[in-house]
Design a protein around this motif. Structure first.
Motif, PDB file in Angstrom:
ATOM      1  N   PRO A   1     -15.143  95.066  30.386  1.00 37.21           N
ATOM      2  CA  PRO A   1     -16.364  95.873  30.427  1.00 37.21           C
ATOM      3  C   PRO A   1     -16.241  97.047  29.460  1.00 37.21           C
ATOM      4  CG  PRO A   1     -14.987  96.358  32.313  1.00 37.21           C
ATOM      5  CD  PRO A   1     -14.303  95.248  31.566  1.00 37.21           C
ATOM      6  N   GLU A   2     -17.360  97.673  29.143  1.00 38.39           N
ATOM      7  CA  GLU A   2     -17.314  98.888  28.320  1.00 38.39           C
ATOM      8  C   GLU A   2     -16.650  99.998  29.147  1.00 38.39           C
ATOM      9  OE1 GLU A   2     -18.197  99.437  25.175  1.00 38.39           O
ATOM     10  OE2 GLU A   2     -18.803  97.345  24.897  1.00 38.39           O
ATOM     11  N   LEU A   3     -15.625 100.642  28.582  1.00 34.57           N
ATOM     12  CA  LEU A   3     -14.939 101.717  29.292  1.00 34.57           C
ATOM     13  C   LEU A   3     -15.039 102.986  28.447  1.00 34.57           C
ATOM     14  CD1 LEU A   3     -11.720  99.604  29.993  1.00 34.57           C
ATOM     15  CD2 LEU A   3     -13.441 100.177  31.704  1.00 34.57           C
ATOM     16  N   ASP A   4     -15.154 104.136  29.115  1.00 33.54           N
ATOM     17  CA  ASP A   4     -15.253 105.419  28.414  1.00 33.54           C
ATOM     18  C   ASP A   4     -13.981 105.680  27.601  1.00 33.54           C
ATOM     19  OD1 ASP A   4     -15.756 108.061  27.640  1.00 33.54           O
ATOM     20  OD2 ASP A   4     -15.062 108.879  29.554  1.00 33.54           O
ATOM     21  N   ARG A   5     -14.100 105.744  26.298  1.00 31.19           N
ATOM     22  CA  ARG A   5     -12.975 106.029  25.401  1.00 31.19           C
ATOM     23  C   ARG A   5     -11.701 105.274  25.810  1.00 31.19           C
ATOM     24  NH1 ARG A   5     -12.519 112.132  25.777  1.00 31.19           N
ATOM     25  NH2 ARG A   5     -13.719 111.815  27.663  1.00 31.19           N
TER      26      ARG A   5
ATOM     27  N   LEU B   1      -2.078 105.680  23.018  1.00 32.47           N
ATOM     28  CA  LEU B   1      -2.751 106.602  22.091  1.00 32.47           C
ATOM     29  C   LEU B   1      -3.753 105.891  21.189  1.00 32.47           C
ATOM     30  CD1 LEU B   1       0.209 108.884  20.852  1.00 32.47           C
ATOM     31  CD2 LEU B   1      -1.416 109.292  22.703  1.00 32.47           C
ATOM     32  N   THR B   2      -3.854 104.558  21.311  1.00 31.74           N
ATOM     33  CA  THR B   2      -4.701 103.809  20.396  1.00 31.74           C
ATOM     34  C   THR B   2      -6.023 103.432  21.063  1.00 31.74           C
ATOM     35  OG1 THR B   2      -2.688 102.865  19.473  1.00 31.74           O
ATOM     36  CG2 THR B   2      -4.760 101.823  18.836  1.00 31.74           C
ATOM     37  N   PRO B   3      -7.164 103.807  20.458  1.00 33.77           N
ATOM     38  CA  PRO B   3      -8.449 103.429  21.049  1.00 33.77           C
ATOM     39  C   PRO B   3      -8.613 101.913  21.039  1.00 33.77           C
ATOM     40  CG  PRO B   3      -8.727 105.088  19.320  1.00 33.77           C
ATOM     41  CD  PRO B   3      -7.307 104.606  19.236  1.00 33.77           C
ATOM     42  N   LEU B   4      -9.229 101.429  22.100  1.00 35.87           N
ATOM     43  CA  LEU B   4      -9.518 100.002  22.193  1.00 35.87           C
ATOM     44  C   LEU B   4     -10.910  99.767  21.617  1.00 35.87           C
ATOM     45  CD1 LEU B   4      -8.647  97.222  23.409  1.00 35.87           C
ATOM     46  CD2 LEU B   4      -9.899  97.884  25.459  1.00 35.87           C
TER      47      LEU B   4
ATOM     48  N   THR C   1      -8.363 103.065  25.972  1.00 40.65           N
ATOM     49  CA  THR C   1      -7.188 102.887  25.129  1.00 40.65           C
ATOM     50  C   THR C   1      -6.711 101.444  25.273  1.00 40.65           C
ATOM     51  OG1 THR C   1      -5.682 103.487  26.904  1.00 40.65           O
ATOM     52  CG2 THR C   1      -6.470 105.282  25.486  1.00 40.65           C
ATOM     53  N   VAL C   2      -5.844 101.051  24.345  1.00 39.62           N
ATOM     54  CA  VAL C   2      -5.280  99.701  24.420  1.00 39.62           C
ATOM     55  C   VAL C   2      -4.499  99.529  25.724  1.00 39.62           C
ATOM     56  CG1 VAL C   2      -3.603  98.137  23.366  1.00 39.62           C
ATOM     57  CG2 VAL C   2      -5.264  99.348  21.927  1.00 39.62           C
ATOM     58  N   LEU C   3      -3.769 100.572  26.118  1.00 39.81           N
ATOM     59  CA  LEU C   3      -3.010 100.477  27.373  1.00 39.81           C
ATOM     60  C   LEU C   3      -3.955 100.261  28.553  1.00 39.81           C
ATOM     61  CD1 LEU C   3      -0.409 100.607  29.020  1.00 39.81           C
ATOM     62  CD2 LEU C   3      -0.667 103.099  29.093  1.00 39.81           C
ATOM     63  N   GLN C   4      -5.062 100.985  28.537  1.00 41.25           N
ATOM     64  CA  GLN C   4      -6.030 100.832  29.630  1.00 41.25           C
ATOM     65  C   GLN C   4      -6.585  99.407  29.654  1.00 41.25           C
ATOM     66  OE1 GLN C   4      -9.277 103.507  29.220  1.00 41.25           O
ATOM     67  NE2 GLN C   4     -10.047 103.190  31.296  1.00 41.25           N
ATOM     68  N   GLY C   5      -6.838  98.848  28.469  1.00 38.61           N
ATOM     69  CA  GLY C   5      -7.309  97.471  28.387  1.00 38.61           C
ATOM     70  C   GLY C   5      -6.310  96.501  29.001  1.00 38.61           C
ATOM     71  N   LEU C   6      -5.024  96.702  28.695  1.00 40.65           N
ATOM     72  CA  LEU C   6      -3.991  95.829  29.254  1.00 40.65           C
ATOM     73  C   LEU C   6      -3.927  95.975  30.767  1.00 40.65           C
ATOM     74  CD1 LEU C   6      -1.184  96.445  26.602  1.00 40.65           C
ATOM     75  CD2 LEU C   6      -2.550  94.366  26.884  1.00 40.65           C
ATOM     76  N   MET C   7      -4.037  97.225  31.245  1.00 40.18           N
ATOM     77  CA  MET C   7      -3.986  97.446  32.694  1.00 40.18           C
ATOM     78  C   MET C   7      -5.215  96.823  33.358  1.00 40.18           C
ATOM     79  SD  MET C   7      -2.310 101.271  32.947  1.00 40.18           S
ATOM     80  CE  MET C   7      -2.023 101.304  34.718  1.00 40.18           C
TER      81      MET C   7
END
Lengths: 218, 552
Positions: A24-28, A73-76, A30-36
Motif C-alpha cells: 500500500p502507499e505508506l507515508d515516506r 535510510l533509503t526511501p521506498l 523506507t526500504v526497511l519499512q517495505g521489507l517489514m
C-alpha cells in the motif's frame, strides 16, 4: 506500489529468483519499512537483517536498485528492487554472513594493547580528525561498493578494514604500525580508485586510505 | 557437548564486560549473542557515561543521593553504594576496551568536558566521538583481545539445571538451525531490557525481547519490580517507520521549552529540570483525557527558546552534540530549527526492574548470575540519564569475576547434568498462526495495557489477552527451512516474551499505587510504605507476585 526482492534458498542452492510484492502507499516509506510490511503481512519466511530501525546499528545494508545503502535510510519508491550486498556471502534471501568479521578482529589485532596502568586521569590527546572515522557503523556498504574487494581474498582486505586501521592509527594508545599493516593488506590497490560509498559520509579514499598511504609522521 | 567454565548470555555491554572479567580471572568463557557481539542497545546508545568526581563538589556520596532520590525509595541501597563506589573503575574499563572519552585541551577528563544529564545534580556525564557505535566496536575488540569464545547468531532458549543448580544453556543456532547443549559451571544473564515488547513504541533494538527475565524465572530465580518500565517522554510519532525512535530528552528542551496538549494549551513548563518519569507522568494523564495531536501525541514546543539568547545558545550546544537529527529526518528543517512544535509520544527505553541479585550479580538460583539491564534493583522506579552504561561496566565486571571465582572453585556436586528437552518448536510445524502475527498482538497488548498509564481493568484485559496468545501459540506454523529461518527465531523469542510480558503485567497489577515509572490511573498516589514486587514461578509453573517490605 511494487517492490521486488531477491530470494535465495541455501538449502536448494539454486540461483536467486526475484519476487515482486504489492504494497500500500505508506507515508515516506523506507526500504526497511517495505521489507517489514512484507514480512508482517505477506510472507514471514523472508530473510533480512535489521536491529535499530534508524541508522545506528549498521545491520540493514542492502543493494537497492543496484547501489548499496542502508535500508532504513533509503526511501521506498514504486518498482524498487532489493538484493543482498554484493561481494559478500549470502545466507538466505537478503541476509549476508557476518560471522567471519569477528574472527578477523583477532587476525588483524584490531584492538589497542591492554594498558599496563591506564586510568581515567591519563592525559590523552585525541587527534580531532579521528572523530569522522569513529562514525563507521560497520554496515559493509563500502565493501559491497568496492570494485576490487571479494570476500575471502587474502591479498586485499577491503575499505572497511582500512577505516578500522585508520581509527587505530589515530588512537594515541595504539602501538602497532597500522600503515605497514595496511600495505600488507593491499591498501595500495586503492591508489587509483575511489569507488567506495559510505552512508555515514566517511571520506574513505581521501581520508582513511590517504592517511594510511602517507609517509609523514602523523 | 561443549564445556566452558562460564557462559555469558548476551553480547551487549554488560555481557562483554562480564565475559572479559571472567576471562581475566582465568576462566574459559563463551559469550552467546543473537546478533553479532557488541550489537545490543549499547551500540545505539548516546555513548554517554557518568561517574562522580569531575568537579570538586561531587563525590560517590552525592552521586548515590541522586540515584536514590530518583528511584522513589525502590533502589537497593547496597547495589547503589557499589555502583557509586565502582563507577570510576567502570569508566576506566570502558576506555581499556578501546573507547576514548573526549578530553579537554590539556588532555584531561575535566569538568570542562562533563555535561549534566537529566536528573543529576551535577555535571558528571562524559562522552566520546562515534557515540554508541564506538562503544560497540570497543566491546567487539575487547572480546577479540581477551580470547572470549564468541558464539554469534545463537539464542539461549532454556537454562539447563541439575539439582536446582544452573549447569548450562540450551541454545539454538539461528543460522545453521541446530540445537546444542552448552555446559558450564556458572551462567551469567546479560540479555538487556524489554523494549521490543512495546514495538513500535520503543527506541530499543529488535533483539530486546526480554529473554533473560523469562530464562531466569524458568530456572527458579526471582525478579523484582517488573512493573518498572521506563518510557522516555519524547519519542517520534511519524512517519510510521520512525514511530518510537528517540526524539529528545527533557534536558534537551532548553531553558524555555514547554509541553502543549493537542489543542495547543500549555501543560508543563520547566522541562529541562525534570526527569523522565516526571514528564511522562504528565503526558500520560493528558493522553488519557484525549487531548492529543493528529498522531496521538503531545507537542514539545521549543519555540520560546528562540526569543532568548540563552535559549538560542542552548539549541546550538544540543545540536552540535548531535541532538535532534532524527527530528530533521522525520519532521523536516523547520522542526529541526525549533520553529514549530514537535509531536511526541512516550517510548519504551529501559527496564528498571529485573533479576534480583546481590552486589556480585548472584541470583537466588545457584550457578546463575545477572548483570546490566536484565538485573533489577539499581534504579528503582526511575533511571537517571547515562547511568545505564555505568551500571553495565560496574556490574558486568563484578558478575564476571564472581562467576569465574565460583566456576574455578571447589566442585558443587551437580554431576547429573540435565538433558535438553526435545523442542516443540521446529521447522515445518503446521498450525493456524504465523509467529509474527502473535508477536505483533503481544506488542499491542503491552502498549495498551502495560504502557505509561495503567489501571486494574486494563491490566486484567492484558492478562486475558496473554492467555489467548498462549493458546494460539500452541497452534503456530513455521516454514520448513532449516537454515536462517526467521520464523524459528520469532517463535523461540515469543515463547520467552509471553512469560516476560506476564511478569510485567502481574507486577503492575500487584503494585496498587503510582510510584516511579509505574502509573496507575486507579491509584494515582504513592502509597505510605515502600515495598518490592517480587515475581517467581511456583511449583505449578504459575506466576506468583508478592510484596516485600523495604527497610527504611
Amino acid at each position: 506500489m511494487k517492490m521486488t526482492i531477491a530470494r535465495f534458498d541455501p538449502e536448494t542452492g539454486e540461483e536467486s529468483r526475484y519476487e515482486t510484492f504489492d504494497l500500500p502507499e505508506l507515508d515516506r516509506a523506507t526500504v526497511l519499512q517495505g521489507l517489514m510490511y512484507v514480512y508482517d503481512n505477506v510472507d514471514s519466511t523472508l530473510g533480512f537483517s535489521f536491529n535499530c530501525r534508524y541508522k545506528n546499528c549498521g545491520l540493514c545494508g542492502l543493494t537497492i536498485d543496484g547501489r548499496p545503502h542502508l535500508a532504513c535510510l533509503t526511501p521506498l519508491v514504486d518498482g524498487t528492487v532489493v538484493e543482498p550486498l554484493h561481494n559478500l556471502p549470502v545466507l538466505r534471501d537478503l541476509i549476508i554472513d557476518r560471522r567471519d568479521l569477528f574472527a578477523a578482529l583477532r587476525t588483524l589485532t584490531a584492538f589497542i594493547p591492554e594498558p599496563a596502568d591506564s586510568n581515567c586521569d591519563a592525559v590523552i590527546h585525541e587527534p580531532a580528525e579521528r572523530a569522522v572515522y569513529m562514525q563507521c557503523v560497520e554496515c559493509l556498504v563500502c565493501m559491497a561498493s568496492c570494485p576490487e574487494y571479494q570476500h575471502g581474498d587474502s591479498a586485499f582486505a577491503g575499505p572497511m578494514v582500512f577505516v578500522k586501521l585508520m581509527q587505530l592509527h589515530l588512537d594515541p594508545r595504539d602501538a602497532a604500525n597500522r600503515r605497514e599493516q595496511a600495505r600488507q593488506l593491499g591498501v595500495e590497490i586503492c591508489l587509483e580508485c575511489a569507488g567506495c560509498a559510505c552512508p555515514s559520509n566517511i571520506p574513505i579514499r581521501k581520508g582513511a586510505i590517504a592517511g594510511l598511504l602517507a609517509t609523514d609522521n602523523r | 557437548m561443549r564445556r566452558f567454565d562460564v557462559i555469558v548470555v548476551g553480547g551487549g555491554g554488560a555481557g562483554v564486560a562480564a565475559a572479559v572479567a571472567a576471562r581475566r580471572a582465568g576462566a574459559r568463557v563463551a559469550l552467546l549473542s543473537k546478533e553479532p557481539a557488541g550489537y545490543g542497545d549499547t551500540r545505539i546508545a548516546e555513548g554517554a557515561i557518568t561517574y562522580p568526581g569531575r568537579s570538586a563538589d561531587d563525590s560517590p556520596e552525592v552521586f548515590l543521593r541522586d540515584v536514590m532520590s530518583a528511584g522513589e525509595q525502590l533502589c537497593d541501597l547496597d547495589l547503589v553504594t557499589t555502583l557509586a563506589r565502582d563507577a570510576e573503575r567502570g569508566v576506566h574499563d570502558l576506555e581499556d576496551f578501546g573507547f576514548l572519552i573526549r578530553r579537554d585541551a590539556d588532555g584531561f577528563i575535566s569538568d570542562q568536558v562533563a555535561n549534566r544529564s537529566g536528573g543529576h545534580s551535577i555535571a558528571r556525564t562524559v562522552s566520546g566521538s562515534g557515540r554508541g557505535v564506538h562503544i560497540g566496536v570497543s566491546l567487539r575488540a575487547a572480546c577479540a583481545r581477551e580470547g572470549v569464545s564468541v558464539i554469534e547468531d545463537c539464542m539461549a532458549v532454556r537454562l539447563l539445571t541439575a539439582d536446582e543448580r544452573v549447569v548450562g544453556v540450551q541454545t539454538y543456532d539461528l543460522v545453521m538451525g541446530e540445537w546444542q547443549a552448552l555446559h558450564a559451571r556458572t551462567v551469567i544473564l546479560a540479555t538487556g531490557g524489554t523494549g521490543w515488547l512495546y514495538y513500535p513504541h520503543t527506541d530499543c533494538v529488535r533483539s530486546t525481547t526480554g529473554d533473560g527475565f523469562a530464562l531466569a524465572l524458568e530456572a527458579g530465580a526471582e525478579l523484582v519490580e517488573m512493573e518498572q518500565v521506563q518510557f522516555l517522554p519524547f519519542g517520534l510519532t511519524h512517519p510510521d517507520s520512525m514511530m518510537g525512535i528517540f526524539c529528545a530528552e527533557p534536558g534537551h528542551a532548553g531553558p524555555y521549552g514547554r509541553l502543549l496538549d493537542g489543542e495547543g494549551s500549555v501543560v508543563l513548563e520547566g522541562l529541562r529540570n525534570l526527569n523522565r518519569a516526571q514528564v511522562t507522568r504528565v503526558m500520560a494523564q493528558v493522553m488519557k483525557e484525549g487531548r492529543v495531536g493528529p498522531h496521538g501525541g503531545l507537542f514539545l514546543d521549543l519555540r520560546p527558546n528562540l526569543e532568548h539568547p540563552d535559549g538560542v545558545a542552548a539549541r546550538k550546544t544540543i545540536v552540535k552534540g548531535g541532538g535532534f537529527k532524527g527530528v530533521r529526518a522525520a519532521y523536516g528543517q523547520q522542526a529541526y530549527s525549533w520553529k514549530e512544535p514537535l509531536e511526541v509520544l512516550p517510548t519504551a527505553h529501559y527496564h528498571m526492574g529485573g533479576v534480583r541479585v546481590d552486589v556480585d550479580g548472584r541470583t537466588n538460583t545457584p550457578g546463575l548470575f545477572a548483570a546490566g539491564a536484565v538485573q533489577g534493583g539499581v534504579h528503582g522506579g526511575n533511571r537517571l540519564g547515562s547511568v545505564a552504561l555505568t551500571e553495565i561496566f560496574v556490574f558486568g565486571r563484578r558478575a564476571g569475576e564472581a562467576a569465574a571465582r565460583e566456576a574455578l572453585g571447589p566442585c558443587h556436586g551437580a554431576n547429573n547434568e540435565s538433558t535438553p528437552q526435545s523442542p516443540s518448536i521446529f521447522p515445518g510445524r503446521t498450525g493456524r498462526f504465523r509467529p509474527i502475527q502473535l508477536v505483533r498482538r503481544l506488542q499491542k497488548v503491552m502498549w495498551e495495557h502495560a504502557g505509561p498509564l495503567r489501571d486494574e481493568n486494563g491490566i486484567g484485559a492484558g492478562l486475558r489477552e496473554l492467555d489467548l496468545l498462549e493458546e494460539d501459540y500452541a497452534d503456530i506454523s513455521i516454514g520448513p527451512a532449516k537454515r536462517c529461518n526467521p520464523e524459528m527465531r520469532d517463535a523461540l523469542e515469543l515463547q520467552l516474551m509471553l512469560l516476560t510480558a506476564r511478569a510485567i503485567l502481574a507486577s503492575a497489577l500487584e503494585r496498587r499505587e503510582s510510584r516511579g515509572a509505574h502509573l496507575r490511573a486507579d491509584f494515582p498516589d504513592r502509597g505510605p510504605q515502600p515495598y518490592r514486587t517480587v515475581t517467581r514461578l511456583d511449583d505449578q509453573r504459575r506466576l506468583n507476585v508478592t510484596q516485600d517490605r523495604i527497610r527504611a
